[in-house]
Design a protein around this motif. Structure first.
Motif, PDB file in Angstrom:
ATOM      1  N   LEU A   1      56.520  53.134  17.329  1.00 56.23           N
ATOM      2  CA  LEU A   1      57.656  54.049  17.959  1.00 56.23           C
ATOM      3  C   LEU A   1      58.228  53.406  19.299  1.00 56.23           C
ATOM      4  CD1 LEU A   1      56.779  57.867  17.110  1.00 56.23           C
ATOM      5  CD2 LEU A   1      58.643  56.406  16.079  1.00 56.23           C
ATOM      6  N   PRO A   2      57.206  53.266  20.292  1.00 54.54           N
ATOM      7  CA  PRO A   2      57.787  52.693  21.621  1.00 54.54           C
ATOM      8  C   PRO A   2      58.923  51.587  21.463  1.00 54.54           C
ATOM      9  CG  PRO A   2      55.669  53.247  21.855  1.00 54.54           C
ATOM     10  CD  PRO A   2      56.004  53.353  20.404  1.00 54.54           C
ATOM     11  N   THR A   3      58.564  50.680  20.556  1.00 55.20           N
ATOM     12  CA  THR A   3      59.674  49.461  20.307  1.00 55.20           C
ATOM     13  C   THR A   3      61.162  50.016  20.166  1.00 55.20           C
ATOM     14  OG1 THR A   3      59.079  49.100  18.115  1.00 55.20           O
ATOM     15  CG2 THR A   3      57.601  48.012  19.518  1.00 55.20           C
ATOM     16  N   LEU A   4      61.271  51.159  19.635  1.00 58.18           N
ATOM     17  CA  LEU A   4      62.722  51.453  19.324  1.00 58.18           C
ATOM     18  C   LEU A   4      63.269  51.876  20.448  1.00 58.18           C
ATOM     19  CD1 LEU A   4      61.803  54.068  16.559  1.00 58.18           C
ATOM     20  CD2 LEU A   4      62.605  51.588  16.061  1.00 58.18           C
ATOM     21  N   LEU A   5      62.388  52.075  21.600  1.00 56.74           N
ATOM     22  CA  LEU A   5      63.436  52.429  23.107  1.00 56.74           C
ATOM     23  C   LEU A   5      64.244  51.174  23.328  1.00 56.74           C
ATOM     24  CD1 LEU A   5      61.165  54.577  23.138  1.00 56.74           C
ATOM     25  CD2 LEU A   5      61.321  54.083  25.635  1.00 56.74           C
ATOM     26  N   SER A   6      64.102  49.906  22.938  1.00 55.83           N
ATOM     27  CA  SER A   6      65.010  48.972  23.391  1.00 55.83           C
ATOM     28  C   SER A   6      66.256  49.065  22.970  1.00 55.83           C
ATOM     29  CB  SER A   6      64.355  47.567  23.021  1.00 55.83           C
ATOM     30  OG  SER A   6      64.481  47.465  21.389  1.00 55.83           O
ATOM     31  N   ASN A   7      66.502  49.875  22.008  1.00 52.81           N
ATOM     32  CA  ASN A   7      67.931  50.259  21.342  1.00 52.81           C
ATOM     33  C   ASN A   7      69.003  51.166  22.166  1.00 52.81           C
ATOM     34  OD1 ASN A   7      67.567  48.621  19.144  1.00 52.81           O
ATOM     35  ND2 ASN A   7      66.909  50.042  17.633  1.00 52.81           N
ATOM     36  N   TYR A   8      68.085  51.724  23.044  1.00 54.33           N
ATOM     37  CA  TYR A   8      68.843  53.021  23.877  1.00 54.33           C
ATOM     38  C   TYR A   8      68.619  52.707  25.282  1.00 54.33           C
ATOM     39  CZ  TYR A   8      68.208  54.888  19.110  1.00 54.33           C
ATOM     40  OH  TYR A   8      68.344  54.918  17.795  1.00 54.33           O
ATOM     41  N   ILE A   9      68.297  51.701  25.675  1.00 53.81           N
ATOM     42  CA  ILE A   9      68.495  51.002  27.126  1.00 53.81           C
ATOM     43  C   ILE A   9      69.719  50.582  27.269  1.00 53.81           C
ATOM     44  CG2 ILE A   9      67.477  49.935  29.206  1.00 53.81           C
ATOM     45  CD1 ILE A   9      64.728  50.374  27.738  1.00 53.81           C
ATOM     46  N   THR A  10      70.863  51.054  27.660  1.00 52.65           N
ATOM     47  CA  THR A  10      72.202  50.716  28.072  1.00 52.65           C
ATOM     48  C   THR A  10      72.302  49.412  29.125  1.00 52.65           C
ATOM     49  OG1 THR A  10      72.740  52.377  29.416  1.00 52.65           O
ATOM     50  CG2 THR A  10      73.192  52.704  26.890  1.00 52.65           C
ATOM     51  N   GLY A  11      73.291  48.614  28.804  1.00 49.75           N
ATOM     52  CA  GLY A  11      73.602  47.712  29.757  1.00 49.75           C
ATOM     53  C   GLY A  11      73.746  47.912  31.159  1.00 49.75           C
ATOM     54  N   GLU A  12      74.079  49.167  31.473  1.00 46.98           N
ATOM     55  CA  GLU A  12      74.375  49.337  32.949  1.00 46.98           C
ATOM     56  C   GLU A  12      72.963  49.883  33.432  1.00 46.98           C
ATOM     57  OE1 GLU A  12      75.648  53.207  30.457  1.00 46.98           O
ATOM     58  OE2 GLU A  12      76.000  51.015  30.657  1.00 46.98           O
ATOM     59  N   ARG A  13      71.821  50.051  32.733  1.00 47.72           N
ATOM     60  CA  ARG A  13      70.703  50.592  33.242  1.00 47.72           C
ATOM     61  C   ARG A  13      69.668  49.034  33.773  1.00 47.72           C
ATOM     62  NH1 ARG A  13      67.943  55.058  31.008  1.00 47.72           N
ATOM     63  NH2 ARG A  13      66.522  54.679  32.863  1.00 47.72           N
ATOM     64  N   ASP A  14      69.170  49.613  35.046  1.00 47.09           N
ATOM     65  CA  ASP A  14      68.636  48.430  35.697  1.00 47.09           C
ATOM     66  C   ASP A  14      67.130  48.593  35.258  1.00 47.09           C
ATOM     67  OD1 ASP A  14      67.825  46.240  37.336  1.00 47.09           O
ATOM     68  OD2 ASP A  14      67.952  47.562  39.088  1.00 47.09           O
ATOM     69  N   VAL A  15      66.771  48.234  33.934  1.00 47.17           N
ATOM     70  CA  VAL A  15      65.393  48.255  33.446  1.00 47.17           C
ATOM     71  C   VAL A  15      65.165  47.066  32.848  1.00 47.17           C
ATOM     72  CG1 VAL A  15      64.039  49.591  31.784  1.00 47.17           C
ATOM     73  CG2 VAL A  15      65.440  50.784  33.218  1.00 47.17           C
ATOM     74  N   ILE A  16      64.114  46.530  33.142  1.00 45.60           N
ATOM     75  CA  ILE A  16      63.650  45.169  32.540  1.00 45.60           C
ATOM     76  C   ILE A  16      62.485  45.280  31.607  1.00 45.60           C
ATOM     77  CG2 ILE A  16      62.771  42.747  32.938  1.00 45.60           C
ATOM     78  CD1 ILE A  16      64.475  42.705  35.420  1.00 45.60           C
ATOM     79  N   LEU A  17      62.592  45.042  30.428  1.00 46.17           N
ATOM     80  CA  LEU A  17      61.497  45.215  29.364  1.00 46.17           C
ATOM     81  C   LEU A  17      60.614  43.983  29.118  1.00 46.17           C
ATOM     82  CD1 LEU A  17      63.664  46.865  26.348  1.00 46.17           C
ATOM     83  CD2 LEU A  17      62.262  48.081  28.310  1.00 46.17           C
ATOM     84  N   HIS A  18      59.253  44.463  29.115  1.00 46.53           N
ATOM     85  CA  HIS A  18      58.217  43.338  28.994  1.00 46.53           C
ATOM     86  C   HIS A  18      57.549  43.581  27.909  1.00 46.53           C
ATOM     87  CE1 HIS A  18      53.682  42.934  29.450  1.00 46.53           C
ATOM     88  NE2 HIS A  18      53.857  41.842  30.466  1.00 46.53           N
ATOM     89  N   SER A  19      56.878  42.512  26.995  1.00 43.72           N
ATOM     90  CA  SER A  19      56.252  42.334  25.950  1.00 43.72           C
ATOM     91  C   SER A  19      55.164  41.509  26.012  1.00 43.72           C
ATOM     92  CB  SER A  19      57.016  41.963  24.856  1.00 43.72           C
ATOM     93  OG  SER A  19      56.596  41.975  23.566  1.00 43.72           O
ATOM     94  N   GLU A  20      53.893  42.092  25.559  1.00 44.84           N
ATOM     95  CA  GLU A  20      52.795  41.610  25.671  1.00 44.84           C
ATOM     96  C   GLU A  20      52.434  39.927  24.996  1.00 44.84           C
ATOM     97  OE1 GLU A  20      51.338  44.987  23.334  1.00 44.84           O
ATOM     98  OE2 GLU A  20      53.014  44.429  24.541  1.00 44.84           O
ATOM     99  N   ASN A  21      53.329  39.750  24.188  1.00 45.55           N
ATOM    100  CA  ASN A  21      53.326  38.446  23.615  1.00 45.55           C
ATOM    101  C   ASN A  21      54.290  37.415  24.520  1.00 45.55           C
ATOM    102  OD1 ASN A  21      55.864  39.884  22.775  1.00 45.55           O
ATOM    103  ND2 ASN A  21      56.352  38.029  21.767  1.00 45.55           N
ATOM    104  N   GLY A  22      54.797  37.989  25.788  1.00 48.57           N
ATOM    105  CA  GLY A  22      55.178  37.061  26.695  1.00 48.57           C
ATOM    106  C   GLY A  22      56.523  36.844  27.029  1.00 48.57           C
ATOM    107  N   MET A  23      57.124  38.148  27.198  1.00 53.29           N
ATOM    108  CA  MET A  23      58.472  38.180  27.401  1.00 53.29           C
ATOM    109  C   MET A  23      58.968  39.088  28.491  1.00 53.29           C
ATOM    110  SD  MET A  23      60.604  38.066  23.671  1.00 53.29           S
ATOM    111  CE  MET A  23      60.268  39.471  23.172  1.00 53.29           C
ATOM    112  N   LEU A  24      59.778  38.860  29.289  1.00 53.72           N
ATOM    113  CA  LEU A  24      60.560  39.817  30.213  1.00 53.72           C
ATOM    114  C   LEU A  24      62.187  39.597  29.842  1.00 53.72           C
ATOM    115  CD1 LEU A  24      58.785  39.254  33.731  1.00 53.72           C
ATOM    116  CD2 LEU A  24      58.975  41.342  32.352  1.00 53.72           C
ATOM    117  N   GLY A  25      62.842  40.774  29.817  1.00 52.41           N
ATOM    118  CA  GLY A  25      64.313  40.650  29.621  1.00 52.41           C
ATOM    119  C   GLY A  25      64.654  40.708  28.212  1.00 52.41           C
ATOM    120  N   PHE A  26      64.031  41.155  27.354  1.00 55.69           N
ATOM    121  CA  PHE A  26      64.752  41.451  26.103  1.00 55.69           C
ATOM    122  C   PHE A  26      65.367  42.528  25.828  1.00 55.69           C
ATOM    123  CE2 PHE A  26      60.389  43.416  25.364  1.00 55.69           C
ATOM    124  CZ  PHE A  26      60.668  44.563  24.597  1.00 55.69           C
ATOM    125  N   GLY A  27      66.209  42.447  24.671  1.00 50.91           N
ATOM    126  CA  GLY A  27      67.205  43.837  24.462  1.00 50.91           C
ATOM    127  C   GLY A  27      66.742  44.424  23.071  1.00 50.91           C
TER     128      GLY A  27
END
Length: 468
Positions: free
Chosen positions: A277-303
């Protein structure tokens, strides 16, 4: 010096019975060194000890070694899946394969890295207070408790990279890096399967991730996967993009749970989204939000999840779902990804849960009565002091409460959960226990109390959930 071999069969020619093998990758269908796996199966080396994050599912994963009866022992972060039986799981249950260890994902990466660096052991906060710590040495540093973990090495490593040259230098592509660089260092002989072989000097030295000193043989993949094929295999064997709704309680569907949880994230945060369920949050973080998403497979800044036709097969989140990339994104390996969590660089971690206690203890990796479970990265993610926000259904499908006085399932981490969004309510964990702040539309206070197996305080002015 030319390390390129003519075929995968030639690369695995000397793997003997009883060998130990590291398999790099995150477990997604497109991330396996599938030509090497197929060649190893055809070679028929038996009684193998295999070490991987997960055995994966589908026809081009490590499951094909289990189907051929070649595996004797396993060390993994995941060995079984909650909803899908696999050949390896069946053999473990039947006693034909020994599950030597279930290891937290970040600890697994660090143990292999330590083995490759000649470091015999190290202390980590990951797993303190959980079954992972049983029987291990405990030490206190700076007032915090740590456990001793020993290095891991193997006879062979099978890894996958994007490009390799004739000296064995390797580069990776986007989220496809994950565990491969660390695993390349941890074996006596490392075999690298690459999408493209180039001449020495054609790779930018500044971009080389795995230097050739760690690589013994390079082979071009013999089974390249088209995007359409990866899509089809992901739908058949991977985790579904759309999580099944739970209409039985009359609460929120998954998209509204994710939308409400996303509103709890604060501008300026680095946030990890765990699988499910947590992965679904990326669909609801709008472009004006200053939030950077991290994934343990080695990514920062996915949408958000990628639209059909816009997928990049090397951009995937913790659930293996294909995602989009935002300006300013960066890529790194799993050692760095989990180091960011343990080192306190993440401010919020969003995780699923099987159970949460009134003290904030989290259990999300093992359901004892089902025999299912896999540690994954949650223990590492919860060990660095970040705020843990849980997104979960309020009960199991059998209407057993998930919010309890004390957890009865094996723990993931102690006293880490601060906030909980369920299909019925928004609840915080305070020193005095659970406090209810919001109710899902149409859900009564009495219903939430009935389905919570712990005292539930009600905040002044409790209100209906808002989603925008």
């Amino acid at each position: 010096m030319d390390k390129v071999v003519s075929s995968a069969a030639q690369a695995v020619r000397d793997v003997p019975d009883g060998a130990s093998i590291l398999f790099g990758g995150f477990g997604v269908v497109q991330g396996w060194p599938n030509s090497l796996l197929l060649a190893l199966r055809d070679r028929g080396a038996r009684d193998l000890t295999v070490i991987f994050n997960t055995p994966g599912v589908g026809p081009l994963s490590a499951q094909l070694l289990a189907e051929a009866g070649l595996i004797r022992k396993v060390i993994a972060s995941f060995a079984a899946y909650p909803t899908r039986p696999t050949p390896l799981e069946d053999q473990i249950k039947a006693g034909k394969v020994a599950l030597l260890e279930l290891v937290p994902q970040g600890t697994l990466a660090e143990r292999v890295r330590a083995g490759g660096a000649g470091i015999p052991a190290f202390y980590t906060p990951t797993g303190v207070g959980t079954p992972v710590a049983d029987g291990k040495e405990h030490r206190t540093f700076g007032g915090c408790e740590y456990i001793l973990e020993t290095a891991l090495r193997a006879d062979y490593a099978f890894i996958r990279a994007h490009r390799g040259d004739r000296h064995g230098n390797l580069v990776y592509r986007r989220g496809g890096r994950n565990l491969h660089p660390a695993f390349a260092t941890g074996a006596r002989i490392t075999l690298a399967e690459v999408d493209e072989v180039v001449n020495t000097g054609e790779l930018d030295p500044e971009c080389i991730v795995t230097p050739g000193i760690y690589v013994d043989r390079v082979v071009r993949t013999e089974h390249p996967l088209a995007v359409e094929e990866i899509r089809a295999l992901s739908r058949r064997f991977g985790r579904a993009i759309h999580v099944e709704p739970r209409p039985d309680l009359g609460g929120l569907p998954p998209d509204l749970m994710a939308r409400r949880a996303a509103l709890l994230l604060r501008d300026g945060e680095y946030v990890n989204l765990g699988l499910g369920l947590p992965t679904l949050l990326s669909n609801y973080i709008t472009g004006e939000r200053d939030v950077i998403l991290h994934s343990e497979n080695g990514m920062l800044g996915f949408g958000p999840l990628a639209e059909e036709g816009q997928e990049d097969v090397d951009l995937y989140n913790a659930s293996g779902q294909l995602v989009s990339m935002l300006p300013g994104a960066s890529f790194f390996d799993s050692v760095a990804a989990h180091g960011m969590a343990r080192g306190g660089r993440l401010s919020t971690v969003v995780l699923g849960a099987f159970q949460v206690s009134a003290q904030g203890d989290l259990a999300n990796w093992n359901v004892p009565e089902s025999g299912k479970g896999g540690i994954g990265g949650a223990m590492d993610l919860a060990s660095g002091g970040a705020r843990v926000l849980v997104v979960t259904y309020h009960t199991t499908r059998r209407f057993q409460p998930k919010l309890l006085r004390r957890c009865t399932y094996p723990l993931t981490a102690l006293r880490c959960v601060k906030e909980i969004v369920t299909d019925l309510a928004y609840i915080t964990v305070e020193p005095e226990g659970f406090v209810l702040w919001e109710l899902a539309p149409g859900v009564s206070l009495e219903r939430v109390k009935e389905l919570t197996d712990a005292p539930l305080a009600v905040a002044p002015g409790v209100r209906e959930m808002q989603f925008g």
